[in-house]
Design an enzyme around this catalytic site. Sequence first.
Site, mmCIF file in Angstrom:
data_model
loop_
_atom_site.group_PDB
_atom_site.id
_atom_site.type_symbol
_atom_site.label_atom_id
_atom_site.label_comp_id
_atom_site.label_asym_id
_atom_site.label_seq_id
_atom_site.Cartn_x
_atom_site.Cartn_y
_atom_site.Cartn_z
ATOM 1 C CB CYS A 78 -2.067 -6.682 -5.500
ATOM 2 S SG CYS A 78 -2.466 -5.749 -4.027
ATOM 3 C CB CYS A 189 4.875 -4.014 -1.528
ATOM 4 S SG CYS A 189 3.882 -2.744 -2.355
#
Length: 285
Positions: A78, A189
């Site tokens: 992440c 992302c």
Amino acid sequence: MDGLLNPRGPIGIFDSGVGGLSVFNAVRQLLPNEHLIYLADQAHVPYGLRSLGQVRGFSESITRYLLAGGAKLIVVACNTASAAALRHLRNVFPQISFVGMEPAVKPAAEHTQSGVVGVLATPATFQGELYASVVERFANEVSVLQDTCPGLVMEIDNGNLDTRAVQDILARALLPMLAQGIDTVVLGCTHFPFVIPTIERIVGPRVRVIDPSPAIARQVERLLKSQGMLNINEASGYARILTTGEPEKMAGVLPRLIGESIKVHHLYWDGGGLWDEERLPPIGD
Ligand code: DGL
């Protein structure tokens, strides 16, 4: 590293939602005999709109849970959590190694011909000092355009990979970048590799799209090898998928994301810790 870690233990991988499965897939492909535990904190997704402090708290509790499950290495799959929490996690848990995400601005800056690159990431990633330092260190000769693609994380977390909404969000981000001459798009992302086909249809074949997942998997392999912690067991490793959201909903999108159906187990937050049906929360919460 602490001698208590077991080479036959699992690699813990977590994200706010399904995004980190792009890294899970790359690790599983490179290291098929490693056991993997994947944790999606879908009770709190999207992380990208939250404060760095909140994301730090979630990441610490998730790490405690994965350590209690015997994890020998933790992948923070992440960018947002890496920006918010990686340094904090390494300070709190010195006994275990972490592999985090870093927007691939360096390779983009090295390979661009036009000198203009685009980065897609969440607001929290862009606000983090990690991103600022990466741009400062590696992209001072390059024009870096950025966009947060509002709403895209939740579209993907809901299993929407090529809907009109996804196409519109990406077009709004990418068409202005194309008009300014980008020849490279950095996926900052972990959710975004799942919409690469839609991105490529918008930017065309002359623009390079950088998905960092394979590089992260190679870093995991390098780290485990350097610590003598690779699982030398020949058999294929197991994959355990956990969510703090709705297990059935996540299970429903898994075939599109990892190419197979796997049972998804539910975890729930209580008193700042993570509980599951089989085990009590980690000690010390
Ligand atoms: N997939 C994560 C990232 O790489 C988080 C996205 C979100 O929850 O906002 O930033």
